[in-house]
Design an enzyme around this catalytic site. Structure first.
Site: not given
Length: 165
Positions: A36-37
């Site tokens: 995930c970012g």
């Protein structure tokens, strides 16, 4: 029954409860993901855990693959990634669901709690944070964009830890 009494497994599959994982200490419960970012938040979560562990506080990671499949790995892959990439030492649970029909009972209770703006309901994304006291009462909810180093989160954690000691 509180969220601390709910059965859950550790990342290695060992059956336990959230209360056994936290040891009845204040904790920050975070739905985590490896791809995930927001994954770099692991570093801040680990720093918070290391800094306050001796004061009776823990972070607990609850891996979840519900947001765009960003936690696709096996338990072993999750453990290896977290350890090798971010030096994670805080406890992690089995992969669970935080929203929907198969939502884990822990999250069935957590999502009833409103955030800073008074909004309760579904977890918005990976790295949503719930601060709970040693009895399992939710003290605060922080949405994913609130980083572990954010003064609002830091102040809430420190106030809880100091009131628990």
């Amino acid at each position: 029954m509180t969220i601390l009494d709910q059965p859950i497994a550790r990342l290695d599959g060992t059956p336990t409860t959230l209360g056994e994982i936290t040891g009845g200490r204040p904790a920050l419960l975070v739905n985590v993901a490896s791809k995930c970012g927001l994954t770099p938040q692991y570093a801040g979560l680990e720093a918070l855990h290391e800094e306050l562990a001796d004061a009776g506080f823990t972070v607990v990671g609850l891996p979840c693959n519900q947001f765009l499949g960003q936690e696709p790995g096996s338990s072993e892959e999750i453990q290896e990634f977290c350890s090798a990439s971010y030096g994670v030492t805080f406890p992690m649970t089995e992969k669970i669901e935080v929203n929907g029909e198969d939502r884990h009972p822990v999250y069935a209770e957590l999502v009833k709690v409103p955030d800073e703006e008074g909004e309760a309901g579904d977890v918005q994304w990976n790295f949503e944070k719930f601060l709970v006291d040693g009895t399992g009462t939710v003290v605060a909810r922080f949405r994913p964009g609130v980083e572990p180093g954010d003064p609002r989160l830091q102040d809430a954690v420190r106030a809880l830890v100091s009131s628990a000691s």
